[in-house]
Design an enzyme around this catalytic site. Structure first.
Site, PDB file in Angstrom:
ATOM      1  N   ASP A  80       0.588  -0.021  14.825  1.00 13.68           N
ATOM      2  CA  ASP A  80       1.080   1.301  15.241  1.00 13.68           C
ATOM      3  C   ASP A  80       0.245   2.440  14.648  1.00 13.68           C
ATOM      4  O   ASP A  80      -0.091   3.403  15.342  1.00 13.68           O
ATOM      5  CB  ASP A  80       2.540   1.483  14.808  1.00 13.68           C
TER       6      ASP A  80
ATOM      7  N   ARG B 206     -13.084 -19.678   4.450  1.00 16.41           N
ATOM      8  CA  ARG B 206     -11.932 -19.781   5.344  1.00 16.41           C
ATOM      9  C   ARG B 206     -12.335 -20.032   6.791  1.00 16.41           C
ATOM     10  O   ARG B 206     -11.680 -20.806   7.501  1.00 16.41           O
ATOM     11  CB  ARG B 206     -11.062 -18.530   5.223  1.00 16.41           C
TER      12      ARG B 206
ATOM     13  N   GLU C 290       9.611   3.825   7.267  1.00 12.57           N
ATOM     14  CA  GLU C 290       9.303   2.429   7.568  1.00 12.57           C
ATOM     15  C   GLU C 290      10.074   1.998   8.813  1.00 12.57           C
ATOM     16  O   GLU C 290      11.281   2.197   8.897  1.00 12.57           O
ATOM     17  CB  GLU C 290       9.684   1.552   6.371  1.00 12.57           C
TER      18      GLU C 290
ATOM     19  N   ALA D 287       0.831  -1.209   0.000  1.00 11.51           N
ATOM     20  CA  ALA D 287       0.000   0.000   0.000  1.00 11.51           C
ATOM     21  C   ALA D 287       0.866   1.260   0.000  1.00 11.51           C
ATOM     22  O   ALA D 287       0.608   2.202  -0.761  1.00 11.51           O
ATOM     23  CB  ALA D 287      -0.932   0.003   1.214  1.00 11.51           C
TER      24      ALA D 287
ATOM     25  N   ASN E 285       3.763  -6.932   4.665  1.00 10.40           N
ATOM     26  CA  ASN E 285       3.062  -8.210   4.473  1.00 10.40           C
ATOM     27  C   ASN E 285       2.977  -8.595   3.008  1.00 10.40           C
ATOM     28  O   ASN E 285       2.936  -9.778   2.664  1.00 10.40           O
ATOM     29  CB  ASN E 285       1.643  -8.126   5.043  1.00 10.40           C
ATOM     30  N   THR E 286       2.945  -7.608   2.122  1.00 12.98           N
ATOM     31  CA  THR E 286       2.812  -7.902   0.697  1.00 12.98           C
ATOM     32  C   THR E 286       3.953  -8.787   0.212  1.00 12.98           C
ATOM     33  O   THR E 286       3.760  -9.679  -0.616  1.00 12.98           O
ATOM     34  CB  THR E 286       2.770  -6.597  -0.124  1.00 12.98           C
TER      35      THR E 286
END
Length: 567
Positions: free
Chosen positions: A490, A551, A258, A238, A266-267
């Site tokens: 966060d 799921r 970052e 994102a 996570n990507t």
């Protein structure tokens, strides 16, 4: 008197020949473990190990910590550091035993001989994240001069960063006591383990390669200030997309902040399953009677509300046009994707938002392709998906999504500040967000003002067990997550501090793709191309659930199986 004299004489003679095992005292040592230095404290009497304590460690909960909990008592009981390793925690076990032996050597007056390494090339291997990590260590002039990893397949931005950074520190400082790269602990440990074996093959003692690496970031007093056009918080899919889009639209000075030392979030760890209605690629798939029944059922049920009724009507119109055309290929469209998404979420989703997603997702896929994402033509039904609209990328894990965006960001001059945690938002008197405050790992403080506001792309909170328990109590603390370790919510914490609202916090997706114990994304997720080549069985080798089930249904079925695990 003679008895006394005789006794004293015998006692004196005896004392002149006894050898004390240890000099009584408390001794300490530190040896590199799975996630960093493992420090031990050993107390001895003249002839006994009185206690062993692990005084500091960062080992993985419920894996390395088993060795931390069990080994000290076993060493005291055996009166030796030579005890069996704890199963499943061999790296931590070896670190503890090596550190204890170093303490015992100090207590007994032995000096660990710093025997010179024999020049040559030594090979070793350890299992990394994506397979065996083969290592060649070159010893020249009795020092480690080069570390090679021929044919390594570790994940770009994660594993290769660990290999590069840790390898450089080992050579520069001649030590194995190097902190792991956060987010790449498996590769980090594999590299250090293999290098340690090579050192031993070269005649070295790894106890002599434990000096700490000095802090490389300089501590600066005060707050460092900066001003940019746009701040993006988070360097995952994102955040990278936001920064690249801002550049495409003409923004000049774009900065990504970052907290992790690597990009990707996570990507980078995902299986690259990308769902989109894509008529061009789906025309190779047949429309079966079973699939037709699923559509008919969905468009004829009782609507939950007016928006649902309208969405059903839109799908019905599209489906009737499809039947009228005489097509035999798979029926799909954004409206059907949206309806399945709404139904699949138990009809609690926000339909206008779902429509926006479904209407734009194919354009997003095409945009990613324009940036270089290697989208494959084959479309399948991914795990947990409800229709054959899952696209895969011809790249391991999420690399096919992250790498093109990162390369485009670098090409367009996006700046990165990694290893820096955002601590708060900066607001002006009217309440408008105009920047951030941040801090790096040594405590240096930053204030970065942004002319065009701040984009929070910090991801979720699956690695924050306290927040997870508060939002979704059924996610017990022992449950591991495939999320990257920085996914601790966060951004949510910071935004809500200033009045932002949240929604859907209790909806956390659970699916069996984590390796028990570590939470590492398992091979199935990395290699699976669709449900048509997968079956799931329990410990008895029995199928127990439809592989294309929702799921939540899938997870509920697993929990009922022996040991609550599946294969």
């Amino acid at each position: 008197m003679r008895l006394t004299k005789t006794f004293l004489a015998v006692s004196a003679a005896f004392c002149s020949t006894i050898v004390l095992a240890y000099t009584p005292g408390t001794y300490t040592a530190s040896v590199a473990g799975q996630n960093g230095p493992v420090a031990v404290e050993v107390q001895t009497s003249a002839d006994k190990i009185l206690s062993v304590k692990v005084s500091d460690q960062k080992e993985t909960q419920n894996i390395g910590t088993h060795a931390v909990e069990q080994l000290p008592a076993k060493i005291v009981e055996a009166q030796s550091a030579d005890v069996p390793a704890v199963s499943g925690a061999s790296v931590t076990s070896k670190a503890i035993k090596t550190a204890v032996q170093e303490c015992l050597d100090k207590a007994s007056g032995k000096k660990t001989a710093a025997s010179p390494l024999k020049d040559g090339t030594y090979e070793a291997k350890a299992y990394g994240n994506n397979g065996w990590l083969n290592v060649k260590v070159v010893i020249k002039d009795h020092k480690i001069s080069e570390i090679q990893t021929p044919g390594q397949r570790e994940t770009k931005f994660l594993g290769d960063t660990a290999i590069r950074e840790i390898g450089k520190d080992i050579i520069d400082y001649q030590t194995l006591n190097v902190d792991n790269i956060a987010g790449a602990t498996v590769t980090s440990t594999a590299l250090k383990t293999a290098v340690g074996e090579a050192i031993e093959k070269a005649g070295g003692n790894i106890a002599n390669f434990q000096k700490p690496v000095p802090q490389k970031i300089k501590k600066i007093d005060g707050v460092q200030k900066q001003e940019v056009d746009l701040v993006v918080v988070g360097a995952g899919g994102a955040g990278l997309s936001a920064a690249v889009t801002a550049k495409d639209l003409g923004a000049k000075n774009v900065l990504i902040v970052e907290k992790m030392p690597v990009v990707g979030g996570n990507t980078l760890r995902c299986a690259s399953a990308f769902n989109a209605a894509d008529p061009e690629r789906q025309k190779a798939l047949p429309m079966t009677d079973t699939l037709k029944d699923a559509v008919v059922k969905a468009i004829n049920e009782k609507p939950a509300n007016e928006e649902h009724k309208k969405l059903m009507a839109d799908v019905k119109a599209k489906y009737e046009a499809y039947l009228k055309s005489g097509s035999k290929t798979l029926f799909d469209c954004p409206e059907w994707h949206a309806l399945q998404t709404y139904n699949g979420g138990d009809k609690v989703g926000h339909i206008p938002l779902i429509r926006t997603y479904a209407n734009n997702v194919l354009d997003t896929l095409h945009w990613m392709q324009s940036k270089g994402s290697p989208v494959m033509d084959r479309v399948s039904q991914g795990a947990g998906a409800l229709w054959q609209r899952t696209h895969q990328l011809d790249a391991p894990a999420g690399l096919g999504l992250v790498d093109p965006l990162y390369q485009d960001a670098v090409k367009q001059g996006v700046n990165f500040k990694l290893g820096t945690r955002v601590t708060d938002l900066v607001l002006d008197k009217s309440g408008k967000v105009i920047g951030i405050t941040a801090e790096d790992k040594v405590g240096n403080k930053y204030q970065i003002l942004s002319k065009n506001g701040v984009i929070l792309a910090t991801g979720g909170y699956s690695q924050n067990k306290e927040m997870r328990q508060k939002s979704a109590p059924h996610l017990t603390p022992d449950m591991v997550s495939t999320n990257q370790p920085g996914a601790t919510g966060d951004g949510i914490t910071i935004a809500t501090r200033h009045g932002a609202d949240t929604t859907g916090m209790n909806y956390v997706q659970v699916y069996p793709l984590a390796t028990p114990g570590t939470g590492t994304l398992q091979g199935r997720a990395r290699k699976m191309s669709g449900l048509d080549d997968v079956i799931d069985v329990n410990k008895n080798g029995e199928r127990f659930v439809k592989e294309d089930a929702r799921r939540d249904e899938f997870v509920a079925a697993i929990k009922k199986q022996p040991g609550a695990v599946c294969y």
